[in-house]
Design an enzyme around this catalytic site. Structure first.
Site, mmCIF file in Angstrom:
data_model
loop_
_atom_site.group_PDB
_atom_site.id
_atom_site.type_symbol
_atom_site.label_atom_id
_atom_site.label_comp_id
_atom_site.label_asym_id
_atom_site.label_seq_id
_atom_site.Cartn_x
_atom_site.Cartn_y
_atom_site.Cartn_z
ATOM 1 N N ASP A 109 -18.149 16.233 44.813
ATOM 2 C CA ASP A 109 -18.010 17.598 44.283
ATOM 3 C C ASP A 109 -18.989 18.578 44.933
ATOM 4 O O ASP A 109 -19.209 19.675 44.436
ATOM 5 C CB ASP A 109 -18.141 17.661 42.758
ATOM 6 C CG ASP A 109 -17.657 18.996 42.197
ATOM 7 O OD1 ASP A 109 -16.730 19.583 42.788
ATOM 8 O OD2 ASP A 109 -18.209 19.467 41.187
ATOM 9 N N ASN A 142 -20.929 26.100 39.786
ATOM 10 C CA ASN A 142 -21.076 26.441 38.361
ATOM 11 C C ASN A 142 -21.924 25.489 37.540
ATOM 12 O O ASN A 142 -21.751 25.418 36.319
ATOM 13 C CB ASN A 142 -19.694 26.553 37.685
ATOM 14 C CG ASN A 142 -18.859 27.639 38.301
ATOM 15 O OD1 ASN A 142 -19.359 28.740 38.530
ATOM 16 N ND2 ASN A 142 -17.606 27.351 38.596
HETATM 17 C C1 0GY Z 1 -15.178 21.427 40.553
HETATM 18 C C2 0GY Z 1 -15.448 22.098 39.289
HETATM 19 C C3 0GY Z 1 -15.536 23.439 39.026
HETATM 20 C C4 0GY Z 1 -15.103 24.492 39.885
HETATM 21 C C5 0GY Z 1 -14.118 24.451 40.774
HETATM 22 O O1 0GY Z 1 -12.707 25.409 42.328
HETATM 23 C C6 0GY Z 1 -13.636 25.610 41.547
HETATM 24 O O2 0GY Z 1 -14.157 26.705 41.378
HETATM 25 O O3 0GY Z 1 -13.467 23.350 41.033
HETATM 26 C C7 0GY Z 1 -16.081 23.847 37.719
HETATM 27 O O4 0GY Z 1 -16.604 24.948 37.601
HETATM 28 O O5 0GY Z 1 -16.000 23.032 36.763
HETATM 29 O O6 0GY Z 1 -14.375 20.521 40.615
HETATM 30 O O7 0GY Z 1 -15.804 21.782 41.538
#
Ligand code: 0GY
Length: 306
Positions: A258, A263
């Site tokens: 990840d 966030n």
């Molecule tokens: C992740 C989780 C998050 C964000 C995103 O694409 C994104 O903005 O996936 C999250 O904020 O929980 O999988 O990276």
């Protein structure tokens, strides 16, 4: 050049000096969930985004890949880039066959554009139901996208909160493509692993062509990153959930870092420690080989043997 936006207040940057993991990853390990952010000077962020991150470009991703002993990446379009897949596609192309991509597309996307994405190495789309990340997830629009991508042999990556699964499960079951669930469906790890919520998730996985990413202990944890003395054993409250999925579905699980960890508000993980977390959820060499190599190769590089 376009105007650069400042980072969201309180934004935590990714770890600059990750430790060397104790676990020597098996040859051919795939990091099946990571992102690129910008860099903003080259790839602007989407106007509708919910956050503005630090830069986390392909060169930095590939440096982490090499540092951890990972062989390949699956780069998932981050919501901060909306449906403009150029940063992700640029990274996938630059990896020279060592990366695949997951795109975000709109329902009016044409066949030619889908074919171009496929040629670049994209193998799926992401449907996001997490309300803090997207304004809406209209099911008819998603059905249209699903119908368009199915003939390419792509799959659908699903990101949702565990509490929303009961309402969404029938819709998911009606989609005409394999499903890949982010972060074990985001369980509430303060609830028992054998309780109704996680058991419901496991039943959902059991009944369809569903893959599960055993990812994001740093996002799911409540107890935090404190490692047990000298054992590089962190995020212990998440371990039973990951272990349960790996034991029940050894051929349907995927792993990823990840990175660059969007966030997070509490702490930023040491990516080396995230690799060592794998030892606690996949406890045998055979489980680890399936999780890290054989399964992602079957899904993303089916023409190559793992
Ligand atoms: C992740 C989780 C998050 C964000 C995103 O694409 C994104 O903005 O996936 C999250 O904020 O929980 O999988 O990276």
């Amino acid at each position: 050049m376009h105007t650069l936006s400042p980072k969201t207040p309180g934004w935590l940057d990714w770890c600059q000096d990750p430790s060397v993991p104790e676990l020597r990853l098996p040859a051919g390990t795939v990091d099946a969930h990571c992102h690129v952010f910008g860099p903003q000077t080259e790839f602007s962020f989407a106007p509708e985004r919910k956050y503005t991150p630090c830069d986390g470009g392909k060169d930095q991703l590939f440096a982490l890949r090499d540092h951890l002993g990972v062989a390949r990446n699956v780069i998932v379009q981050a919501t901060c880039h909306g449906a403009d897949n150029s940063a992700m596609v640029d990274a996938v192309r630059a990896a020279g066959g060592r990366a695949r991509g997951i795109a975000t597309v709109r329902p009016d996307i044409g066949e030619a554009e889908l074919r171009d994405l496929d040629a670049a190495g994209v193998r799926g789309v992401r449907f996001n139901f997490v309300r803090r990340l997207v304004d809406a997830s209209p099911k008819e629009a998603l059905r249209t996208i699903a119908r368009k991508i199915a003939p390419l042999g792509w799959h659908i990556v699903l990101y949702f909160e565990s509490a929303d699964l009961p309402e969404l499960a029938d819709f998911f079951g009606s989609l005409p493509a394999p499903l890949v669930v982010d972060h074990m469906g985001r369980p509430d790890v303060t609830k028992p692993v054998g309780g109704p919520e996680f058991s419901g998730f496991l039943r959902f996985v059991d009944r369809q062509d569903v893959w599960v990413k055993v990812t994001c202990p740093e996002r799911l944890t409540v107890t935090g990153p404190a490692a047990l003395d000298g054992e590089r054993h962190a995020y212990t409250d998440v371990v039973p959930f990951g272990r349960r999925v790996v034991e029940e579905f050894p051929d349907q699980v995927l792993w990823g870092t990840d990175w660059p960890h969007p966030n997070l508000t509490d702490h930023m993980p040491d990516d080396g420690l995230l690799v060592d977390h794998v030892r606690h959820v996949a406890v045998t060499d055979d489980q680890r080989h399936r999780l890290l190599v054989a399964n992602p190769m079957r899904l993303y590089w089916p023409d190559e043997n793992a």
